[in-house]
Structures are given as C-alpha cells and as structure tokens.
Motif scaffolding. Sequence first.
Motif, PDB file in Angstrom:
ATOM      1  N   SER A 100       5.104  30.051  11.931  1.00 57.43           N
ATOM      2  CA  SER A 100       6.251  30.366  11.083  1.00 57.43           C
ATOM      3  C   SER A 100       6.631  29.159  10.232  1.00 57.43           C
ATOM      4  O   SER A 100       6.469  28.017  10.644  1.00 57.43           O
ATOM      5  CB  SER A 100       7.439  30.797  11.944  1.00 57.43           C
ATOM      6  N   LYS A 101       7.163  29.429   9.045  1.00 56.14           N
ATOM      7  CA  LYS A 101       7.521  28.367   8.113  1.00 56.14           C
ATOM      8  C   LYS A 101       9.035  28.171   8.062  1.00 56.14           C
ATOM      9  O   LYS A 101       9.813  29.113   8.185  1.00 56.14           O
ATOM     10  CB  LYS A 101       7.000  28.685   6.709  1.00 56.14           C
ATOM     11  N   SER A 102       9.421  26.926   7.834  1.00 52.33           N
ATOM     12  CA  SER A 102      10.825  26.547   7.705  1.00 52.33           C
ATOM     13  C   SER A 102      11.104  26.208   6.245  1.00 52.33           C
ATOM     14  O   SER A 102      10.592  25.223   5.718  1.00 52.33           O
ATOM     15  CB  SER A 102      11.118  25.348   8.609  1.00 52.33           C
ATOM     16  N   PHE A 103      11.928  27.044   5.588  1.00 48.23           N
ATOM     17  CA  PHE A 103      12.228  26.888   4.164  1.00 48.23           C
ATOM     18  C   PHE A 103      13.606  26.256   3.969  1.00 48.23           C
ATOM     19  O   PHE A 103      14.549  26.562   4.704  1.00 48.23           O
ATOM     20  CB  PHE A 103      12.249  28.250   3.465  1.00 48.23           C
ATOM     21  N   PHE A 151      27.888  15.466  -1.262  1.00 43.78           N
ATOM     22  CA  PHE A 151      27.807  15.199   0.171  1.00 43.78           C
ATOM     23  C   PHE A 151      26.506  15.715   0.784  1.00 43.78           C
ATOM     24  O   PHE A 151      26.328  15.672   1.991  1.00 43.78           O
ATOM     25  CB  PHE A 151      29.005  15.824   0.895  1.00 43.78           C
ATOM     26  N   GLU A 152      25.590  16.235  -0.055  1.00 41.07           N
ATOM     27  CA  GLU A 152      24.267  16.671   0.409  1.00 41.07           C
ATOM     28  C   GLU A 152      23.241  16.223  -0.621  1.00 41.07           C
ATOM     29  O   GLU A 152      22.771  16.999  -1.437  1.00 41.07           O
ATOM     30  CB  GLU A 152      24.207  18.192   0.580  1.00 41.07           C
ATOM     31  N   THR A 153      22.901  14.953  -0.593  1.00 37.86           N
ATOM     32  CA  THR A 153      22.029  14.398  -1.628  1.00 37.86           C
ATOM     33  C   THR A 153      20.551  14.617  -1.350  1.00 37.86           C
ATOM     34  O   THR A 153      19.724  14.491  -2.251  1.00 37.86           O
ATOM     35  CB  THR A 153      22.291  12.895  -1.790  1.00 37.86           C
ATOM     36  N   SER A 154      20.207  14.945  -0.110  1.00 35.79           N
ATOM     37  CA  SER A 154      18.801  15.174   0.217  1.00 35.79           C
ATOM     38  C   SER A 154      18.704  16.253   1.288  1.00 35.79           C
ATOM     39  O   SER A 154      19.625  16.427   2.091  1.00 35.79           O
ATOM     40  CB  SER A 154      18.137  13.884   0.711  1.00 35.79           C
ATOM     41  N   PRO A 155      17.594  16.998   1.317  1.00 39.20           N
ATOM     42  CA  PRO A 155      17.431  18.049   2.323  1.00 39.20           C
ATOM     43  C   PRO A 155      17.210  17.470   3.715  1.00 39.20           C
ATOM     44  O   PRO A 155      16.906  16.281   3.869  1.00 39.20           O
ATOM     45  CB  PRO A 155      16.197  18.809   1.833  1.00 39.20           C
ATOM     46  N   ASN A 156      17.369  18.314   4.726  1.00 42.84           N
ATOM     47  CA  ASN A 156      17.145  17.849   6.094  1.00 42.84           C
ATOM     48  C   ASN A 156      15.652  17.637   6.361  1.00 42.84           C
ATOM     49  O   ASN A 156      14.801  17.979   5.530  1.00 42.84           O
ATOM     50  CB  ASN A 156      17.786  18.806   7.110  1.00 42.84           C
ATOM     51  N   ASP A 165       9.657  33.740   9.383  1.00 43.64           N
ATOM     52  CA  ASP A 165       9.978  32.496   8.689  1.00 43.64           C
ATOM     53  C   ASP A 165      11.495  32.369   8.606  1.00 43.64           C
ATOM     54  O   ASP A 165      12.217  33.369   8.555  1.00 43.64           O
ATOM     55  CB  ASP A 165       9.411  32.501   7.268  1.00 43.64           C
ATOM     56  N   ILE A 166      11.978  31.135   8.554  1.00 42.18           N
ATOM     57  CA  ILE A 166      13.419  30.885   8.479  1.00 42.18           C
ATOM     58  C   ILE A 166      13.747  30.210   7.148  1.00 42.18           C
ATOM     59  O   ILE A 166      13.111  29.225   6.762  1.00 42.18           O
ATOM     60  CB  ILE A 166      13.889  29.993   9.647  1.00 42.18           C
ATOM     61  N   VAL A 167      14.763  30.743   6.471  1.00 47.86           N
ATOM     62  CA  VAL A 167      15.184  30.225   5.170  1.00 47.86           C
ATOM     63  C   VAL A 167      16.643  29.798   5.257  1.00 47.86           C
ATOM     64  O   VAL A 167      17.499  30.570   5.695  1.00 47.86           O
ATOM     65  CB  VAL A 167      15.038  31.299   4.069  1.00 47.86           C
ATOM     66  N   THR A 168      16.934  28.559   4.843  1.00 48.42           N
ATOM     67  CA  THR A 168      18.315  28.072   4.808  1.00 48.42           C
ATOM     68  C   THR A 168      18.550  27.329   3.493  1.00 48.42           C
ATOM     69  O   THR A 168      17.649  27.207   2.662  1.00 48.42           O
ATOM     70  CB  THR A 168      18.623  27.099   5.972  1.00 48.42           C
ATOM     71  N   GLY A 169      19.757  26.809   3.356  1.00 51.45           N
ATOM     72  CA  GLY A 169      20.068  25.980   2.199  1.00 51.45           C
ATOM     73  C   GLY A 169      19.499  24.580   2.297  1.00 51.45           C
ATOM     74  O   GLY A 169      19.650  23.774   1.375  1.00 51.45           O
ATOM     75  N   GLY A 170      18.840  24.276   3.414  1.00 52.10           N
ATOM     76  CA  GLY A 170      18.145  23.000   3.551  1.00 52.10           C
ATOM     77  C   GLY A 170      19.032  21.801   3.801  1.00 52.10           C
ATOM     78  O   GLY A 170      18.561  20.666   3.791  1.00 52.10           O
ATOM     79  N   GLY A 171      20.321  22.042   4.050  1.00 56.80           N
ATOM     80  CA  GLY A 171      21.251  20.939   4.247  1.00 56.80           C
ATOM     81  C   GLY A 171      21.462  20.602   5.712  1.00 56.80           C
ATOM     82  O   GLY A 171      20.677  20.989   6.581  1.00 56.80           O
ATOM     83  N   PRO A 172      22.555  19.889   6.015  1.00 59.37           N
ATOM     84  CA  PRO A 172      22.867  19.511   7.394  1.00 59.37           C
ATOM     85  C   PRO A 172      23.573  20.648   8.141  1.00 59.37           C
ATOM     86  O   PRO A 172      23.622  21.786   7.672  1.00 59.37           O
ATOM     87  CB  PRO A 172      23.796  18.311   7.203  1.00 59.37           C
ATOM     88  N   GLY A 173      24.117  20.327   9.304  1.00 57.43           N
ATOM     89  CA  GLY A 173      24.901  21.302  10.056  1.00 57.43           C
ATOM     90  C   GLY A 173      24.062  22.446  10.583  1.00 57.43           C
ATOM     91  O   GLY A 173      22.961  22.250  11.111  1.00 57.43           O
ATOM     92  N   LEU A 174      24.562  23.660  10.422  1.00 53.48           N
ATOM     93  CA  LEU A 174      23.868  24.826  10.958  1.00 53.48           C
ATOM     94  C   LEU A 174      22.591  25.147  10.194  1.00 53.48           C
ATOM     95  O   LEU A 174      21.688  25.791  10.737  1.00 53.48           O
ATOM     96  CB  LEU A 174      24.813  26.033  10.968  1.00 53.48           C
ATOM     97  N   MET A 175      22.494  24.695   8.950  1.00 58.06           N
ATOM     98  CA  MET A 175      21.230  24.832   8.219  1.00 58.06           C
ATOM     99  C   MET A 175      20.148  23.993   8.892  1.00 58.06           C
ATOM    100  O   MET A 175      19.023  24.457   9.123  1.00 58.06           O
ATOM    101  CB  MET A 175      21.422  24.411   6.758  1.00 58.06           C
ATOM    102  N   GLU A 176      20.489  22.768   9.209  1.00 58.34           N
ATOM    103  CA  GLU A 176      19.551  21.882   9.900  1.00 58.34           C
ATOM    104  C   GLU A 176      19.174  22.447  11.265  1.00 58.34           C
ATOM    105  O   GLU A 176      18.003  22.401  11.669  1.00 58.34           O
ATOM    106  CB  GLU A 176      20.174  20.502  10.068  1.00 58.34           C
ATOM    107  N   ALA A 177      20.154  22.991  11.976  1.00 63.67           N
ATOM    108  CA  ALA A 177      19.887  23.580  13.288  1.00 63.67           C
ATOM    109  C   ALA A 177      18.861  24.699  13.179  1.00 63.67           C
ATOM    110  O   ALA A 177      17.929  24.794  13.990  1.00 63.67           O
ATOM    111  CB  ALA A 177      21.188  24.115  13.891  1.00 63.67           C
ATOM    112  N   THR A 219      10.216  23.117   0.551  1.00 60.48           N
ATOM    113  CA  THR A 219      11.517  22.829  -0.055  1.00 60.48           C
ATOM    114  C   THR A 219      11.516  23.249  -1.515  1.00 60.48           C
ATOM    115  O   THR A 219      10.601  22.898  -2.266  1.00 60.48           O
ATOM    116  CB  THR A 219      11.843  21.323   0.024  1.00 60.48           C
ATOM    117  N   TYR A 220      12.524  24.017  -1.898  1.00 65.17           N
ATOM    118  CA  TYR A 220      12.741  24.360  -3.298  1.00 65.17           C
ATOM    119  C   TYR A 220      14.049  23.713  -3.742  1.00 65.17           C
ATOM    120  O   TYR A 220      15.060  23.814  -3.044  1.00 65.17           O
ATOM    121  CB  TYR A 220      12.829  25.876  -3.495  1.00 65.17           C
ATOM    122  N   HIS A 221      14.026  23.060  -4.894  1.00 61.79           N
ATOM    123  CA  HIS A 221      15.213  22.372  -5.389  1.00 61.79           C
ATOM    124  C   HIS A 221      15.875  23.190  -6.501  1.00 61.79           C
ATOM    125  O   HIS A 221      15.205  23.679  -7.408  1.00 61.79           O
ATOM    126  CB  HIS A 221      14.842  20.982  -5.915  1.00 61.79           C
TER     127      HIS A 221
END
Length: 224
Positions: free
Chosen positions: A95-98, A106-111, A71-83, A117-119
């Motif tokens: 596999s799950k995408s977290f 400048f990051e008002t919503s997740p990708n 599974d992949i976990v990121t901050g859920g934002g744009p850029g390399l997190m989105e990638a 998604t956890y807020h």
Amino acid sequence: MQVQEKTVRKFLSKKIQQLNNIVADLDALVTEIGTDYYRVSIFGSARIKPNTEEYMEVYDLAKKLAKNNADIVTGGGPGLMEAANAGAKDGSSKSKSFGLHVDLPFETSPNEHLDITYHHKRFSSRLDEFMRISHAVIVTPGGIGTILELLYTWQLIQVSHISERPIILVGKMWTGLLEWMESEPLNKQLIDKSDFNNIKIVQNVDEVIVLLKPLINKFYAKKI
C-alpha cells in the motif's frame, strides 16, 4: 493607464476561466480512467501531538486499512495526517502513503512518512485532488480545515459532481454536527434526507474496517 489595467484584468480573468474549464475537463477524464488501487482519504487535525490517544487511534486505523490493501491519502502534514501516513507505511509494503501538501506558515514541509507527495499552492486544487484519487473519506477529529474537507466532499456528492462514496465520521465530536444538520437544515427542508445516505458515524477503528473491508474486496474483485 487605468484603461489598460482594466483591459489586462479582463483578458486575464477570461484566460483563468478558460484554464479552469480545461482543468475540470482533464479532471473528469482522469477520474473516468480510474485507478488500479483502492484509496482512502483521511482528514484530521494537524494539532494533535504524537503518542496521544487520538494520534494512536488514527495510526492504528491507517495501519489496518493498509493491511487490507488500501492506499492512504492525507494532507501530508503533522498531527493526525502524520499518524495516518505512518500507519500506512507500517501496515503494508504494497500500500502507498500519499501526501497532498500545501505550503502554510506552520506547515512548511510534508511529514516523513510519504511514498508519494503532491505539492499544491492552493487549498482548492488540493481539495479537488482528494476527490479525484479517493474512493472513501474518513473524517477524524479536527478543526476548520477538517470541517471544510468534510463539507466539500458532502456537497460534491449531493450535486453529483463526484461519484458516491462513504464518508465516515470517527468520534463523538461529530454527533453534534449531524444533530444540528438534521434539526436545522433538514428540518427547514434546505436539504433532503437522502443527503445523509453516504454519511456514517462510528466510535472506533474496528467499525471503520467493518464498513470499508467489503468495499475494498469488491473493488479488487472487479480487477481480476
């Protein structure tokens, strides 16, 4: 009025401390229970644009990890997190995408590439959740936020507040940081040589897979 404010402030401060201790105990319990899935946190810049070399490398990395049942976990934002999240979604349906999202101007919503998604309202709680649900950490090019995530992970391992796990730094930009850590803090005996045991620096995606694939396979072998 001033006396009342001091009393209220003292009462609330005590309650916050008690709540923090409760959260820490629950965090330890959840960590001890564990998970059935191997999860990799990928940290990196929100400023990298799609279709750039760095973006596509992180996309490819996450896609290959997902194909290896991570599974992949990121901050859920744009850029390399989105990638990373996009790569996870395209790599495997199993596999799950977290995304551990925190509201920023400048990051008002997740990708759009997230299964779960956890807020979070604060960076501190998001950092703790990264630590709680991840088995490995990959650090790709990034700025202050990425460096914070790297050093937070490194420090918690150092003081045994989390279990040991690989911290893999991807790219040439991290070489200077490690050289400074060795020439300054290590040379002045402010840290130990053993503090570098979990740190690996690599230059490409395939090197990451070589490091993590045996650990992923070992994790799932124990579940059989």
